[in-house]
Design a protein around this motif. Sequence first.
Motif, mmCIF file in Angstrom:
data_model
loop_
_atom_site.group_PDB
_atom_site.id
_atom_site.type_symbol
_atom_site.label_atom_id
_atom_site.label_comp_id
_atom_site.label_asym_id
_atom_site.label_seq_id
_atom_site.Cartn_x
_atom_site.Cartn_y
_atom_site.Cartn_z
ATOM 1 N N THR A 22 4.287 -9.572 -52.310
ATOM 2 C CA THR A 22 4.936 -10.395 -53.333
ATOM 3 C C THR A 22 5.668 -9.570 -54.375
ATOM 4 O O THR A 22 6.572 -10.079 -55.025
ATOM 5 C CB THR A 22 3.907 -11.318 -54.015
ATOM 6 O OG1 THR A 22 2.855 -10.521 -54.570
ATOM 7 C CG2 THR A 22 3.316 -12.307 -53.021
ATOM 8 N N SER A 23 5.265 -8.317 -54.565
ATOM 9 C CA SER A 23 6.008 -7.439 -55.472
ATOM 10 C C SER A 23 5.658 -5.989 -55.185
ATOM 11 O O SER A 23 4.555 -5.686 -54.736
ATOM 12 C CB SER A 23 5.710 -7.764 -56.943
ATOM 13 O OG SER A 23 4.360 -7.509 -57.253
ATOM 14 N N THR A 24 6.609 -5.118 -55.434
ATOM 15 C CA THR A 24 6.399 -3.684 -55.308
ATOM 16 C C THR A 24 7.138 -3.015 -56.456
ATOM 17 O O THR A 24 8.003 -3.614 -57.089
ATOM 18 C CB THR A 24 6.937 -3.114 -53.975
ATOM 19 O OG1 THR A 24 8.353 -3.324 -53.922
ATOM 20 C CG2 THR A 24 6.271 -3.748 -52.775
ATOM 21 N N GLY A 25 6.797 -1.783 -56.707
ATOM 22 C CA GLY A 25 7.502 -1.058 -57.750
ATOM 23 C C GLY A 25 6.829 0.254 -58.057
ATOM 24 O O GLY A 25 5.938 0.702 -57.331
ATOM 25 N N THR A 26 7.242 0.850 -59.139
ATOM 26 C CA THR A 26 6.686 2.114 -59.603
ATOM 27 C C THR A 26 6.279 1.931 -61.050
ATOM 28 O O THR A 26 7.065 1.451 -61.867
ATOM 29 C CB THR A 26 7.731 3.237 -59.478
ATOM 30 O OG1 THR A 26 8.160 3.309 -58.117
ATOM 31 C CG2 THR A 26 7.142 4.576 -59.892
ATOM 32 N N ASN A 27 5.035 2.294 -61.362
ATOM 33 C CA ASN A 27 4.564 2.121 -62.732
ATOM 34 C C ASN A 27 5.036 3.267 -63.625
ATOM 35 O O ASN A 27 5.729 4.177 -63.165
ATOM 36 C CB ASN A 27 3.043 1.933 -62.778
ATOM 37 C CG ASN A 27 2.267 3.163 -62.381
ATOM 38 O OD1 ASN A 27 2.801 4.259 -62.265
ATOM 39 N ND2 ASN A 27 0.979 2.989 -62.162
#
Length: 83
Positions: A22-27
Amino acid sequence: MSSNHTNASSNSGSQGTDYTITSTGTNSQGNHYCHRESSAGGGYHYSNNDGSYYYNNPNGSTYHNNGNGSSTYTSPSGHVVKK
């Protein structure tokens, strides 16, 4: 756009459940994360810059690998197994 994957990683304590990302990314620390939903509920995964990774599974279990050969699995009931 969501994609379907089969979570077959026994290290994560998963049950081989199909899930949808549902979501991906880089913190802010530069670590990759992925939130996923399945019929069993939601969970997430972090892949960290230091080689460690962490799973929070829909069944409430967690798995952490420190990237140096040690890992900790915590079952849904709170039982902890360290390797």
